[in-house]
Design a protein around this motif. Sequence first.
Motif, PDB file in Angstrom:
ATOM      1  N   VAL A   1      -7.882   6.249   3.562  1.00 46.74           N
ATOM      2  CA  VAL A   1      -7.421   4.660   3.453  1.00 46.74           C
ATOM      3  C   VAL A   1      -7.986   4.198   1.951  1.00 46.74           C
ATOM      4  CG1 VAL A   1      -6.728   4.227   5.654  1.00 46.74           C
ATOM      5  CG2 VAL A   1      -8.939   2.898   4.715  1.00 46.74           C
ATOM      6  N   LYS A   2      -8.918   4.481   1.408  1.00 49.33           N
ATOM      7  CA  LYS A   2      -9.302   4.292   0.264  1.00 49.33           C
ATOM      8  C   LYS A   2      -9.755   5.783  -0.790  1.00 49.33           C
ATOM      9  CE  LYS A   2      -8.898  -0.474   0.170  1.00 49.33           C
ATOM     10  NZ  LYS A   2      -7.698  -0.988  -0.455  1.00 49.33           N
ATOM     11  N   PHE A   3      -9.613   6.534  -0.591  1.00 50.69           N
ATOM     12  CA  PHE A   3     -10.002   8.207  -1.006  1.00 50.69           C
ATOM     13  C   PHE A   3      -8.868   8.594  -1.799  1.00 50.69           C
ATOM     14  CE2 PHE A   3      -9.588  12.761  -1.847  1.00 50.69           C
ATOM     15  CZ  PHE A   3     -10.624  13.027  -2.189  1.00 50.69           C
TER      16      PHE A   3
ATOM     17  N   GLY B   1     -14.101  -5.054   2.168  1.00 54.42           N
ATOM     18  CA  GLY B   1     -13.344  -6.552   2.791  1.00 54.42           C
ATOM     19  C   GLY B   1     -11.585  -6.839   2.871  1.00 54.42           C
ATOM     20  N   ASP B   2     -11.068  -5.655   1.612  1.00 57.10           N
ATOM     21  CA  ASP B   2      -9.974  -5.551   1.375  1.00 57.10           C
ATOM     22  C   ASP B   2      -9.029  -5.194   2.792  1.00 57.10           C
ATOM     23  OD1 ASP B   2      -7.042  -5.522  -0.567  1.00 57.10           O
ATOM     24  OD2 ASP B   2      -7.342  -4.066   0.462  1.00 57.10           O
ATOM     25  N   MET B   3      -9.463  -4.272   3.071  1.00 54.82           N
ATOM     26  CA  MET B   3      -8.576  -3.322   4.313  1.00 54.82           C
ATOM     27  C   MET B   3      -8.678  -4.641   5.532  1.00 54.82           C
ATOM     28  SD  MET B   3      -7.174  -1.178   3.775  1.00 54.82           S
ATOM     29  CE  MET B   3      -6.700  -0.197   4.723  1.00 54.82           C
TER      30      MET B   3
ATOM     31  N   GLY C   1      -9.849  -7.752   5.414  1.00 58.47           N
ATOM     32  CA  GLY C   1      -9.280  -9.178   4.237  1.00 58.47           C
ATOM     33  C   GLY C   1      -7.908  -9.199   4.688  1.00 58.47           C
ATOM     34  N   HIS C   2      -6.732  -8.177   4.745  1.00 59.65           N
ATOM     35  CA  HIS C   2      -5.369  -8.198   4.647  1.00 59.65           C
ATOM     36  C   HIS C   2      -4.914  -8.072   6.130  1.00 59.65           C
ATOM     37  CE1 HIS C   2      -4.107  -7.067   0.657  1.00 59.65           C
ATOM     38  NE2 HIS C   2      -4.483  -5.686   1.008  1.00 59.65           N
ATOM     39  N   THR C   3      -5.993  -8.149   6.856  1.00 60.52           N
ATOM     40  CA  THR C   3      -4.723  -8.619   8.357  1.00 60.52           C
ATOM     41  C   THR C   3      -4.909 -10.218   8.734  1.00 60.52           C
ATOM     42  OG1 THR C   3      -7.397  -8.072   9.618  1.00 60.52           O
ATOM     43  CG2 THR C   3      -6.575  -6.515   9.300  1.00 60.52           C
TER      44      THR C   3
ATOM     45  N   ASP D   1     -12.654  -4.022  -7.292  1.00 65.68           N
ATOM     46  CA  ASP D   1     -11.393  -4.403  -7.856  1.00 65.68           C
ATOM     47  C   ASP D   1     -10.412  -5.652  -8.169  1.00 65.68           C
ATOM     48  OD1 ASP D   1     -10.887  -4.471  -4.847  1.00 65.68           O
ATOM     49  OD2 ASP D   1      -9.617  -2.136  -5.833  1.00 65.68           O
ATOM     50  N   HIS D   2     -10.606  -6.339  -7.434  1.00 61.43           N
ATOM     51  CA  HIS D   2     -10.028  -7.189  -7.006  1.00 61.43           C
ATOM     52  C   HIS D   2     -10.037  -8.640  -6.172  1.00 61.43           C
ATOM     53  CE1 HIS D   2      -7.637  -6.115  -3.514  1.00 61.43           C
ATOM     54  NE2 HIS D   2      -7.719  -4.874  -4.816  1.00 61.43           N
ATOM     55  N   GLY D   3      -9.836 -10.054  -6.566  1.00 63.92           N
ATOM     56  CA  GLY D   3     -10.140 -10.375  -4.829  1.00 63.92           C
ATOM     57  C   GLY D   3      -9.649 -10.778  -4.265  1.00 63.92           C
ATOM     58  N   ASN D   4      -9.639 -10.481  -2.684  1.00 60.28           N
ATOM     59  CA  ASN D   4      -9.189 -10.887  -1.287  1.00 60.28           C
ATOM     60  C   ASN D   4     -10.422 -11.699  -0.019  1.00 60.28           C
ATOM     61  OD1 ASN D   4      -8.096 -10.156   1.682  1.00 60.28           O
ATOM     62  ND2 ASN D   4      -7.113  -8.662   0.518  1.00 60.28           N
ATOM     63  N   ALA D   5     -11.402 -11.159   0.335  1.00 59.97           N
ATOM     64  CA  ALA D   5     -11.666 -11.820   1.739  1.00 59.97           C
ATOM     65  C   ALA D   5     -12.546 -12.444   0.994  1.00 59.97           C
ATOM     66  CB  ALA D   5     -13.709 -10.565   1.736  1.00 59.97           C
TER      67      ALA D   5
ATOM     68  N   SER E   1      -3.285 -11.762   1.593  1.00 58.93           N
ATOM     69  CA  SER E   1      -2.966 -11.504  -0.158  1.00 58.93           C
ATOM     70  C   SER E   1      -4.103 -10.656  -0.623  1.00 58.93           C
ATOM     71  CB  SER E   1      -1.938 -11.543  -0.580  1.00 58.93           C
ATOM     72  OG  SER E   1      -2.193 -12.817  -1.201  1.00 58.93           O
ATOM     73  N   HIS E   2      -4.454 -10.228  -1.776  1.00 55.86           N
ATOM     74  CA  HIS E   2      -5.305 -10.404  -2.811  1.00 55.86           C
ATOM     75  C   HIS E   2      -5.173 -11.784  -3.192  1.00 55.86           C
ATOM     76  CE1 HIS E   2      -4.774  -5.452  -3.645  1.00 55.86           C
ATOM     77  NE2 HIS E   2      -5.024  -6.009  -2.167  1.00 55.86           N
ATOM     78  N   THR E   3      -5.795 -11.855  -4.545  1.00 56.97           N
ATOM     79  CA  THR E   3      -6.282 -13.312  -5.031  1.00 56.97           C
ATOM     80  C   THR E   3      -6.036 -13.101  -6.956  1.00 56.97           C
ATOM     81  OG1 THR E   3      -9.195 -13.523  -4.852  1.00 56.97           O
ATOM     82  CG2 THR E   3      -7.524 -14.113  -3.448  1.00 56.97           C
TER      83      THR E   3
HETATM   84 MN   LIG Z   1      -5.463  -4.469  -0.551  1.00 62.30          MN
END
Ligand SMILES: [Mn+2]
Length: 559
Positions: free
Chosen positions: A360-362, A429-431, A433-435, A471-475, A500-502
Motif C-alpha cells: 500500500v506504500k510501495f 500512522g497514516d493507514m 490514522g485514516h480509519t 511525509d505529512h501529518g495524520n496520526a 484525513s491528513h493535517t
Molecule cells: Mn494518507
Amino acid sequence: MGSSGQQVSWKLADHPTLPKGKTLALIVLDGWGEDKPDEYNCIHVAQTPTMDSLKQGAPEKWRLIRAHGKAVGLPTEDDMGNSEVGHNALGAGRIFAQGAKLVDIALASGKIYEGEGFKYISECFEKGTLHLIGLLSDGGVHSRLDQLQLLLKGASERGAKRIRVHILTDGRDVLDGSSVGFVETLESDLAKLRENGVDAQIASGGGRMYVTMDRYENDWDVVKRGWDAQVRGEAPHKFTNAVEAVKKLRENANDQYLPPFVIVDENEKAVGPIEDGDAVVTFNFRADRMVMLAKALEYQDFDKFDRVKVPKIRYAGMLQYDGELKLPGRYLVSPPEIDRTSGEYLVHNGVRTFACSETVKFGHVTFFWNGNRSGYFNPEMEEYVEIPSDVGITFNVQPKMKALEIGEKARDAILSRKFDQVRVNIPNGDMVGHTGDIQATVVACKAADEAVKMIIDAIEQVGGIYVVTADHGNAEDMVKRNKSGQPLYDKSGKLQILTSHTCQPVPIAIGGPGLASGVRFRNDVPDGGLANVAATVMNLHGYVAPNDYEPTLIEVVNN
Ligand SMILES: [Mn+2]
Ligand SMILES: O=C(O)[C@H](O)COP(=O)(O)O
Ligand SMILES: [Mn+2]
C-alpha cells in the motif's frame, strides 16, 4: 538527456568534508506529524521510545520541517500535505507545482480545452456520451469538486450533450459523512445542465476504498467492482437517485467503503454504462489510485480481471499518471515534469540503493520518490522490495501492518553491506490514522516506532547514518477542531473524528555512528521543508547537491 532535451551532467561534486561510503538508512514515517500532546494525539499517547529519544537531539540533530501547502507545491497554505507531493518533494529536492495547481491553472485559463487530450475526447461529443469518473470531494488530494464542476460546465459548453458521472465517495481526505453533501451539490449542478438541454446524470458510485481506487495492484477486485458498475452497468445495489443511494448505503458502511451501486431508470435499466463511441475522463489528478483503472481502460491486452465488455472508447486522464509507462496516452493537463531526482543522481554517482515498503506504500518510496516513474534507473545499482499488504481488511484490525517485516528487510539490507542507501516507508500512522480508530492508531504508532528502532540498531552495527522523517501529518491529530483548537462535536454530541491528513510540520532526525562530528542542523533555513531533505541526504552520502536543489538542512562545524 533531461526531459527538456538538454544534456544532464550527472556527476555530483564531492562534499568538501563529508565522507562517502557510509551506509545511510532513510526512514519515512507515513502520516507522522508534530502537534501538541493531548489524548487525540496518537503519537503522544503511544509508547514511542525511539522517536522520543531522537527528539532529545533537538535542535542540532532533530528539527521540524514543513510538509503542506506551498512547501510541497500545493495551491494554498490551507492544503494539507499528502504522500504524492510529500514523496515527490523528498525525492526531487525541489518544489514543483503539483497536479492540483496545474489543473487549476489550465481550467482558469481555458487551456485545458485547447490541448490534444480534450480535442481527442470531444470528437465523441456529437454521437457519444462523456463519462467522468473520479473522487467526489473537496479534499484536494486526488481530485477537487470545483474542478469537476468547471469541467462539466466547460465540456457542455463545448458540445457534450450527454454526460454521465461515476462518483467515488471519500470520507478519507474529508470528514466521514460529507459524501451526502457533495452528491447533493453535484446533483444540483447536473439539474442546471439538464435545464440547459444537456442530458447529464450520475450513473454509478461506490466508496473509494472498496470501489476503483486501489493502488499498487494490492487488490484488483476493487477495480473490478468499479468496472462492473461503470462499464457494464451492473452492481448489487440499484437506485433511481444518487443522494438516496448514498444515504441508504451509509446505514451499513462509511463513505470510504460504500458498496458499488448503479443508477437505473424506471425500467430498472442502468442509465449510464460505457458504450462504444463514448468518451471517458478520469478526473483525479493524482496518479497512484487511478493507474489501475487507467490500465483497464487503456490496455488491449489486460488479464487482471475479466472485463467482460471492452467498449471502444476515447479515454483521457486528467493528467498522465505514469511518465515511464506513458499512461494514459491522452490527458487533459500535462503533469509536473519532475526530472533529475536525487535517486537518479545518486545511482549515476555509484550509490547502491535499496527501497522497501509494503504494497500500500510501495510506490511511495519508488514511484513517487522517483518523480512518478515506475521501474529502476539502473537495476544493477538498485533493489526495490515490496512486502505484500493484507488484502480486504481495514487496517484498524491489523494496526501493526507489516512494520516489523519492513524493519527486518531494511535491517538485512543494511547488514548485507550491499547498499549505500536503504530507504523505507513505514505506513502505520497514516493507514491506520485514516480509519479514524484512535485506539488502533495508538497501536500503529508503537509498531512504527519499533520498526524505526530495528533499523537504527542495524545502522549502529555497521557504523552508518540514519535520517528519520515523515511525509505529512495524520496520526498526531484525530479530531476536527475549531479555530481555537477545541475538539468539535456533531449535532448528536458525537466527537468529529478526523480521518484525513493535517497541515502540521513533521520531524526530521539525523544520527548514527557514521555521522561525522560537527554535523548539525543549520539554523538559517527556518522555513525548511520536505524538499530540503534531498540535498541533506546527498551531503550525507558525501556529495554536494545540484545548484537548483533546495538548500541542505545541515552544516559541518569545527569542534
Ligand atoms: Mn494518507
Ligand atoms: O490515498 C489515500 O490513501 C489518501 O487519500 C491520502 O493518503 P496518502 O497521501 O498518505 O497516500
Ligand atoms: Mn503519506
